[in-house]
Scaffold this active site. Structure first.
Site, PDB file in Angstrom:
ATOM      1  N   CYS A   2       0.900  -1.262  -0.108  1.00 49.65           N
ATOM      2  CA  CYS A   2      -0.018   0.129  -0.142  1.00 49.65           C
ATOM      3  C   CYS A   2       0.862   1.190  -0.063  1.00 49.65           C
ATOM      4  CB  CYS A   2      -0.875   0.098   1.093  1.00 49.65           C
ATOM      5  SG  CYS A   2      -2.040  -1.390   1.467  1.00 49.65           S
ATOM      6  N   ARG A  27       3.702  -0.024  -5.229  1.00 46.92           N
ATOM      7  CA  ARG A  27       3.451  -0.882  -3.833  1.00 46.92           C
ATOM      8  C   ARG A  27       2.087  -1.583  -3.590  1.00 46.92           C
ATOM      9  NH1 ARG A  27       6.879   1.235   0.320  1.00 46.92           N
ATOM     10  NH2 ARG A  27       5.556   0.615   1.740  1.00 46.92           N
ATOM     11  N   TRP A  74      -3.009  -2.351  -1.696  1.00 48.32           N
ATOM     12  CA  TRP A  74      -2.941  -3.782  -2.131  1.00 48.32           C
ATOM     13  C   TRP A  74      -3.655  -4.792  -0.917  1.00 48.32           C
ATOM     14  CZ3 TRP A  74      -0.903  -8.241   0.537  1.00 48.32           C
ATOM     15  CH2 TRP A  74      -0.296  -9.410  -0.236  1.00 48.32           C
ATOM     16  N   ASN A  98      -1.592   1.602   5.895  1.00 52.94           N
ATOM     17  CA  ASN A  98      -0.913   0.526   5.402  1.00 52.94           C
ATOM     18  C   ASN A  98      -0.508  -0.434   6.810  1.00 52.94           C
ATOM     19  OD1 ASN A  98       1.070  -1.127   4.139  1.00 52.94           O
ATOM     20  ND2 ASN A  98       2.563   0.547   3.766  1.00 52.94           N
ATOM     21  N   GLY A  99      -0.808  -1.590   6.545  1.00 55.51           N
ATOM     22  CA  GLY A  99      -0.311  -2.671   7.418  1.00 55.51           C
ATOM     23  C   GLY A  99      -1.674  -3.298   7.985  1.00 55.51           C
ATOM     24  N   GLU A 479      15.727 -18.549  -9.464  1.00 57.25           N
ATOM     25  CA  GLU A 479      15.425 -17.047 -10.022  1.00 57.25           C
ATOM     26  C   GLU A 479      14.593 -16.972 -11.382  1.00 57.25           C
ATOM     27  OE1 GLU A 479      15.059 -14.522  -8.519  1.00 57.25           O
ATOM     28  OE2 GLU A 479      15.174 -12.680  -9.922  1.00 57.25           O
ATOM     29  N   LYS A 483      10.971 -15.585 -11.785  1.00 58.75           N
ATOM     30  CA  LYS A 483      10.921 -14.416 -12.974  1.00 58.75           C
ATOM     31  C   LYS A 483       9.700 -14.790 -13.841  1.00 58.75           C
ATOM     32  CE  LYS A 483      12.247 -11.646 -11.355  1.00 58.75           C
ATOM     33  NZ  LYS A 483      12.833 -11.674 -10.090  1.00 58.75           N
ATOM     34  N   GLU A 486       6.278 -14.847 -11.966  1.00 58.45           N
ATOM     35  CA  GLU A 486       5.649 -13.341 -11.497  1.00 58.45           C
ATOM     36  C   GLU A 486       5.170 -12.717 -12.522  1.00 58.45           C
ATOM     37  OE1 GLU A 486       8.737 -11.854  -7.996  1.00 58.45           O
ATOM     38  OE2 GLU A 486       9.696 -12.124  -9.905  1.00 58.45           O
ATOM     39  N   HIS A 502      14.655 -37.344  -9.595  1.00 54.56           N
ATOM     40  CA  HIS A 502      13.865 -37.639  -8.510  1.00 54.56           C
ATOM     41  C   HIS A 502      12.492 -37.234  -8.317  1.00 54.56           C
ATOM     42  CE1 HIS A 502      17.627 -39.347  -6.578  1.00 54.56           C
ATOM     43  NE2 HIS A 502      18.192 -38.249  -6.704  1.00 54.56           N
ATOM     44  N   LYS A 601       5.481  -4.639  -4.660  1.00 55.87           N
ATOM     45  CA  LYS A 601       6.999  -4.406  -4.851  1.00 55.87           C
ATOM     46  C   LYS A 601       7.596  -4.491  -3.337  1.00 55.87           C
ATOM     47  CE  LYS A 601      10.858  -3.356  -6.544  1.00 55.87           C
ATOM     48  NZ  LYS A 601      11.492  -4.322  -7.280  1.00 55.87           N
TER      49      LYS A 601
HETATM   50  C1  G6P Z   1       8.141  -9.104  -3.088  1.00 51.23           C
HETATM   51  C2  G6P Z   1       8.727  -8.607  -4.294  1.00 51.23           C
HETATM   52  C3  G6P Z   1       9.928  -9.275  -4.772  1.00 51.23           C
HETATM   53  C4  G6P Z   1      10.979  -8.986  -3.679  1.00 51.23           C
HETATM   54  C5  G6P Z   1      10.433  -9.715  -2.624  1.00 51.23           C
HETATM   55  C6  G6P Z   1      11.587  -9.155  -1.312  1.00 51.23           C
HETATM   56  O1  G6P Z   1       7.954 -10.212  -3.039  1.00 51.23           O
HETATM   57  O2  G6P Z   1       7.719  -8.631  -5.301  1.00 51.23           O
HETATM   58  O3  G6P Z   1      10.546  -8.863  -6.123  1.00 51.23           O
HETATM   59  O4  G6P Z   1      12.012 -10.076  -4.098  1.00 51.23           O
HETATM   60  O5  G6P Z   1       9.165  -8.940  -2.057  1.00 51.23           O
HETATM   61  O6  G6P Z   1      11.725  -7.848  -1.345  1.00 51.23           O
HETATM   62  P1  G6P Z   1      12.903  -7.182  -0.473  1.00 51.23           P
HETATM   63  O7  G6P Z   1      12.474  -5.907  -0.797  1.00 51.23           O
HETATM   64  O8  G6P Z   1      12.870  -7.550   0.845  1.00 51.23           O
HETATM   65  O9  G6P Z   1      13.993  -7.381  -1.314  1.00 51.23           O
END
Ligand code: G6P
Length: 606
Positions: A2, A27, A74, A98-99, A479, A483, A486, A502, A601
């Site tokens: 948020c 956010r 969010w 926010n929270g 990773e 990606k 996501e 396995h 984010k």
């Molecule tokens: C969210 C974001 C990811 C990020 C993760 C950890 O899930 O979408 O891209 O890797 O948070 O975030 P940070 O800011 O702690 O690296």
């Protein structure tokens, strides 16, 4: 998550709020709203969906006022619809939050019994009513009393129509920053929202609150004790958070990596000694030599960077490393022995699970070192010492340049720790010489973007994808899969290549693309075997190989090459084609690359 933004003292309050919301949209982006104090009362506008929907609904003639607060959401409590969007209003009180208010159910029952009526399913509306319930002509006092009875996390901004030149901000667990102007003051969950208006900021800490009026700012604790806060200067520019001609922030950030990797090591290499200087690591050589164990705490992509760090630190510093999901670490009984160093990795510096895990580690006596991108973030401020990765603002929700900068810092740390014990000056020098070549090598991989797009066109319609890697490239398989998940919503999994037999091998058929990271290293022959196993089952193979490779290339349907470098530095190259592959697939599928569904984010809720 948020985004909160507030402004007091500007005749353009509504447009400043809208601009701020657009910068904070990363956010959260499932609904948005704003409230402006006007001579005709408080004007409230809320819309479901992205900020553009809110913008379309604004009637500028009705929004003439100098004070207002706004929010991009969010969803946690209640579906992402217009009613649940913030601000929430109770009488003349308006609130953005926010929270999560954890005791909202009990509070709601009490307030309902007193005659309050609720329209939304949100915990935030409960807090708005609670503040109104306590209000007797003094908003500061009402907010303090209300926050005294709520459990949970919050960053809030509050207004009251009877005090139309006043915004109150308070935080416990969710970030808030105050922007100091001349006759105009700002409040936001991220400095990006106020860039272009002021560079003078005050970061609030947990348990603190602020009153903003046009003529000034006053900070206290939520318990009303006076505090003096330092004003800090923002050093980055507005154009760093704009797209700069790229179609998406994510693509811009992928292409920035030669520069951001360079920025991460710039000024930190000590020529001639094979050594490194990381100014923020306030540990003596004696302390560095006596680190017996490292625990890395992180979430998401930062956790994957931590896994790469595990390989680097064990190889070059000879220190045992464990990489923990921050969310798991904080809820068990972690054993912290003397000599334990916790590396806390977070791009945003605000991820609540990572922050709480860090606090738990500190409580148990660990030395805590933060690796963050966001100057002034909570993790940066609360860790005892730390290193900024200097990747610049990352806006795309899927992390790219922050990842490679995190890995660069971990590589520097491996050398720093290693040089305090067994790593020779010659070896350190050689490693650093290879490291400084990487930005140019990354550029060579980026130059293949069009070729990678062609491969993406072949696989954009698939439903699943498997990623395999070994050794230091196993985390890159994870990773790469993350990606793709996501931003394209294709189911993808990363595996250590040898584990394929396995389980995942049962999934291999002509509809299963398998991305194999098969750079030249000690386990190359083994990975050739894994590729053959996929091929024998008619799986489609996309391989990431070292330039000049012919063996795996001959077995693959598609080949992407990366230049040769030291084996332990290859993740900084091998991750690039996987970022581009995911990006191109998402674009071809028409997905919203920078703001993928359901994600945010900075995840500031548990
Ligand atoms: C969210 C974001 C990811 C990020 C993760 C950890 O899930 O979408 O891209 O890797 O948070 O975030 P940070 O800011 O702690 O690296």
């Amino acid at each position: 998550m948020c985004g909160i933004v507030g402004v007091v003292g500007s005749p353009n309050a509504a447009s400043i709020l809208l601009e701020g919301l657009k910068r904070l949209e990363y956010r959260g982006y499932d609904s948005a709203g704003m409230v402006i104090m006007t001579p005709d009362g408080q004007q409230l506008v809320k819309e479901k969906g992205k900020i553009v929907n809110l913008e379309a609904a604004l009637n500028w003639d009705e929004l003439k006022g100098t004070c207002g607060i706004a929010h991009t959401r969010w969803a946690t409590h209640g579906a992402p619809n217009q009613i649940n969007a913030h601000p929430h209003v109770s009488g003349k009180v308006a609130l953005v939050h926010n929270g999560i208010i954890e005791n909202q159910k009990a509070l709601k029952i009490q307030l309902t019994n007193k005659g309050h009526e609720f329209v939304s399913q949100t915990d935030t509306e409960v807090l708005a009513h609670l503040i109104e319930d306590f209000y007797d002509g003094d908003l500061v006092k009402a907010v303090q009393l209300a926050l005294g009875v709520v459990d949970g996390a919050f960053g809030i901004a509050v207004t009251h129509l009877d005090e139309p030149d006043l915004i109150i901000g308070a935080r416990r667990g969710s970030p808030l920053v105050v922007g100091v102007g001349e006759g105009v003051n700002y409040l936001a969950s991220d400095v990006a929202a106020m860039m272009g208006h002021t560079r003078q900021v005050i970061y609030l800490d947990d348990g603190e609150m602020v009153t903003l009026r046009p003529e000034g700012i006053h900070t206290t604790t939520i318990d009303n004790e006076e505090i003096t806060k330092e004003i800090q200067e923002i050093t980055w520019d507005l154009d760093q958070i704009q797209k700069g001609g790229y179609e998406h922030f994510m693509l811009k950030e992928i292409f920035e990596q030669p520069q951001t990797i360079r920025d991460s090591f710039r000024g930190r290499i000590l020529p001639g000694t094979g050594d490194v200087k990381l100014g923020g690591i306030e540990l003596t050589d004696w302390e560095l030599r006596n680190i017996r164990r490292i625990i890395i705490l992180a979430c998401g992509t930062s956790w994957h960077a931590g896994l790469v760090g595990e390989y680097l630190l064990e190889e070059y510093a000879h220190i045992p490393v464990e990489v923990e999901y921050a969310s798991e670490f904080r809820y068990r009984s972690p054993i912290i022995e003397p000599g334990t160093l916790c590396l806390v990795i977070s791009q945003s510096g605000e991820t609540i699970d990572t922050l709480e895990a860090m606090r738990e580690a500190k409580r148990k006596g660990a030395k805590v070192l933060g690796i963050t991108n966001t100057v002034g973030s909570t993790i940066a401020r609360e860790s005892e010492c730390g290193v900024y990765i200097h990747a610049g603002p990352e806006i795309g929700v899927a992390s790219t340049k922050a990842f490679t900068s995190q890995v660069t810092i971990l590589a520097l740390m491996a050398i720093l720790f290693g040089r305090r014990t067994h790593l020779s000056a010659d070896r350190g020098t050689q490693m650093l010489q290879e490291l400084v070549k990487l930005p140019d090598l990354v550029q060579k991989v980026l130059d293949q973007s069009d070729a990678i797009k062609q491969i993406a066109e072949v696989y954009a319609g698939h439903k699943n994808c498997l990623y395999l890697g070994r050794g230091v490239n196993f985390p890159i398989a994870l990773e790469g899969a993350l990606k793709l998940k996501e931003i394209s919503y294709i189911h993808a999994e990363g595996y250590p290549a040898a584990e394929m037999k396995h389980g995942p091998i049962a999934l291999i058929d002509p509809d299963m693309p398998v991305v194999v990271i098969a750079t030249k290293d000690g386990s190359y022959d083994k990975i050739v075997g894994n590729v053959q196993e996929v091929r024998a089952r008619d799986g489609k193979i996309i391989s990431i190989v070292t330039e000049g490779d012919t063996e795996i290339a001959a077995l693959s349907d598609h080949v992407i090459t990366i230049p040769e470098t030291m084996n332990f530095w290859t993740p900084l190259l091998s991750v690039i084609p996987l970022q581009l592959f995911a990006y191109h697939i998402a674009v071809i599928r028409g997905e919203d690359v920078d703001q993928p569904r359901n994600l945010a984010k900075a995840v500031t809720v548990e």
